[in-house]
Write a protein that holds these residues in place. Structure first.
Motif, PDB file in Angstrom:
ATOM      1  N   GLY A 148       0.809  -1.209   0.000  1.00 49.54           N
ATOM      2  CA  GLY A 148       0.000   0.000   0.000  1.00 49.54           C
ATOM      3  C   GLY A 148       0.840   1.255   0.000  1.00 49.54           C
ATOM      4  O   GLY A 148       0.386   2.328  -0.397  1.00 49.54           O
ATOM      5  N   TYR A 149       2.084   1.124   0.456  1.00 53.52           N
ATOM      6  CA  TYR A 149       2.996   2.266   0.542  1.00 53.52           C
ATOM      7  C   TYR A 149       4.392   1.823   0.161  1.00 53.52           C
ATOM      8  O   TYR A 149       4.759   0.671   0.330  1.00 53.52           O
ATOM      9  N   LEU A 150       5.162   2.760  -0.309  1.00 56.96           N
ATOM     10  CA  LEU A 150       6.594   2.579  -0.488  1.00 56.96           C
ATOM     11  C   LEU A 150       7.228   3.428   0.600  1.00 56.96           C
ATOM     12  O   LEU A 150       7.044   4.647   0.637  1.00 56.96           O
ATOM     13  N   VAL A 151       7.917   2.790   1.530  1.00 56.37           N
ATOM     14  CA  VAL A 151       8.576   3.518   2.616  1.00 56.37           C
ATOM     15  C   VAL A 151      10.055   3.593   2.277  1.00 56.37           C
ATOM     16  O   VAL A 151      10.702   2.567   2.062  1.00 56.37           O
ATOM     17  N   VAL A 152      10.567   4.804   2.215  1.00 59.29           N
ATOM     18  CA  VAL A 152      11.941   5.036   1.783  1.00 59.29           C
ATOM     19  C   VAL A 152      12.658   5.919   2.795  1.00 59.29           C
ATOM     20  O   VAL A 152      12.062   6.832   3.365  1.00 59.29           O
ATOM     21  N   ARG A 173       3.575   3.187  -9.872  1.00 56.49           N
ATOM     22  CA  ARG A 173       2.882   2.501  -8.789  1.00 56.49           C
ATOM     23  C   ARG A 173       2.677   3.340  -7.528  1.00 56.49           C
ATOM     24  O   ARG A 173       1.729   3.120  -6.784  1.00 56.49           O
ATOM     25  N   PHE A 174       3.587   4.271  -7.258  1.00 53.69           N
ATOM     26  CA  PHE A 174       3.530   5.027  -6.006  1.00 53.69           C
ATOM     27  C   PHE A 174       3.543   6.525  -6.283  1.00 53.69           C
ATOM     28  O   PHE A 174       4.215   6.990  -7.196  1.00 53.69           O
ATOM     29  N   ASP A 175       2.820   7.265  -5.459  1.00 53.55           N
ATOM     30  CA  ASP A 175       2.705   8.716  -5.615  1.00 53.55           C
ATOM     31  C   ASP A 175       3.619   9.410  -4.602  1.00 53.55           C
ATOM     32  O   ASP A 175       3.181   9.789  -3.523  1.00 53.55           O
ATOM     33  N   CYS A 176       4.879   9.559  -4.964  1.00 59.72           N
ATOM     34  CA  CYS A 176       5.844  10.184  -4.051  1.00 59.72           C
ATOM     35  C   CYS A 176       5.725  11.706  -4.049  1.00 59.72           C
ATOM     36  O   CYS A 176       6.364  12.364  -3.235  1.00 59.72           O
ATOM     37  N   GLU A 177       4.907  12.262  -4.957  1.00 64.72           N
ATOM     38  CA  GLU A 177       4.643  13.699  -4.904  1.00 64.72           C
ATOM     39  C   GLU A 177       3.749  14.026  -3.702  1.00 64.72           C
ATOM     40  O   GLU A 177       3.781  15.118  -3.172  1.00 64.72           O
ATOM     41  N   ARG A 178       2.913  13.067  -3.286  1.00 64.11           N
ATOM     42  CA  ARG A 178       2.070  13.237  -2.099  1.00 64.11           C
ATOM     43  C   ARG A 178       2.654  12.462  -0.924  1.00 64.11           C
ATOM     44  O   ARG A 178       1.932  11.922  -0.093  1.00 64.11           O
ATOM     45  N   ARG A 190       0.296   4.175  -2.595  1.00 61.48           N
ATOM     46  CA  ARG A 190       0.063   3.531  -3.897  1.00 61.48           C
ATOM     47  C   ARG A 190      -0.905   4.374  -4.702  1.00 61.48           C
ATOM     48  O   ARG A 190      -1.825   4.963  -4.156  1.00 61.48           O
ATOM     49  N   ARG A 191      -0.666   4.455  -5.995  1.00 59.89           N
ATOM     50  CA  ARG A 191      -1.573   5.218  -6.877  1.00 59.89           C
ATOM     51  C   ARG A 191      -2.864   4.449  -7.079  1.00 59.89           C
ATOM     52  O   ARG A 191      -2.943   3.291  -7.047  1.00 59.89           O
TER      53      ARG A 191
END
Length: 191
Positions: A148-152, A173-178, A190-191
């Protein structure tokens, strides 16, 4: 089988992640000193590690029969050697390796059995790592539909340094802008 084929491969590919691995440059006195320091630090931080020799001695003494005594002596020693072997193969003398490898060796039930996307992270600056099977498996963790998330942690894995095709997949796949900042971590939904 105690260790699956992919784990054997992963152990063999660990030395590709670090040019300072004893497997790549040979064993040195500094490696033995670093290993001893790591073990001593772990014994101070995790009291159960410091008590392991005494615990094993008591269990061996109380065990009924020579087979049980031998098992109490050999099985903990084998477990410690497997975990230390992974640390030595990497040539990275940090305690978090010891903590992360324990669930890995004991079959962490998560889809992705890697404690961290080390192969993807190292692939940002060691292009040869991108050809390893473990790198492709690490990418599979990023592509898994359950995430559900990409944790970086940007200081450790800079998304802008990923290979172009990997960065494009992460962006799809992931919305790192938000992204949601959380201390040193960033959570991309996740988008």
């Amino acid at each position: 089988m105690l260790i699956e084929p992919r784990e054997w491969r992963w152990l063999g590919e660990l030395s590709s992640l670090n040019g300072g691995s004893p497997l790549r440059r040979g064993w040195a006195l500094s490696d033995a000193q670093a290993l001893a320091g790591t073990m001593l630090n772990e014994a101070v931080v995790v009291p159960a590690v410091a008590l392991l020799p005494v615990s094993v001695a008591v269990l061996v003494r109380l065990a009924a029969g020579w087979r049980a005594r031998l098992a109490w002596l050999l099985l903990p020693a084998a477990a410690v050697l497997v975990v230390l072997a992974a640390v030595v193969l990497q040539g990275q003398w940090f305690q978090y390796h010891l903590a992360a490898l324990v669930p890995f060796f004991f079959g962490n039930p998560a889809h992705c059995r890697y404690p961290a996307p080390v192969f993807v992270q190292r692939g940002t600056y060691i292009p040869a790592v991108r050809g390893l099977a473990s790198y492709r498996e690490n990418l599979g963790c990023l592509e898994h539909a359950d995430a559900g998330y990409l944790v970086v942690q940007p200081s450790w894995l800079a998304l802008d340094r990923l290979a172009a095709e990997v960065a494009a997949g992460v962006h799809r796949r992931f919305d790192c802008e938000r992204a949601m900042p959380a201390g040193q971590l960033t959570g991309c939904p996740r988008r």
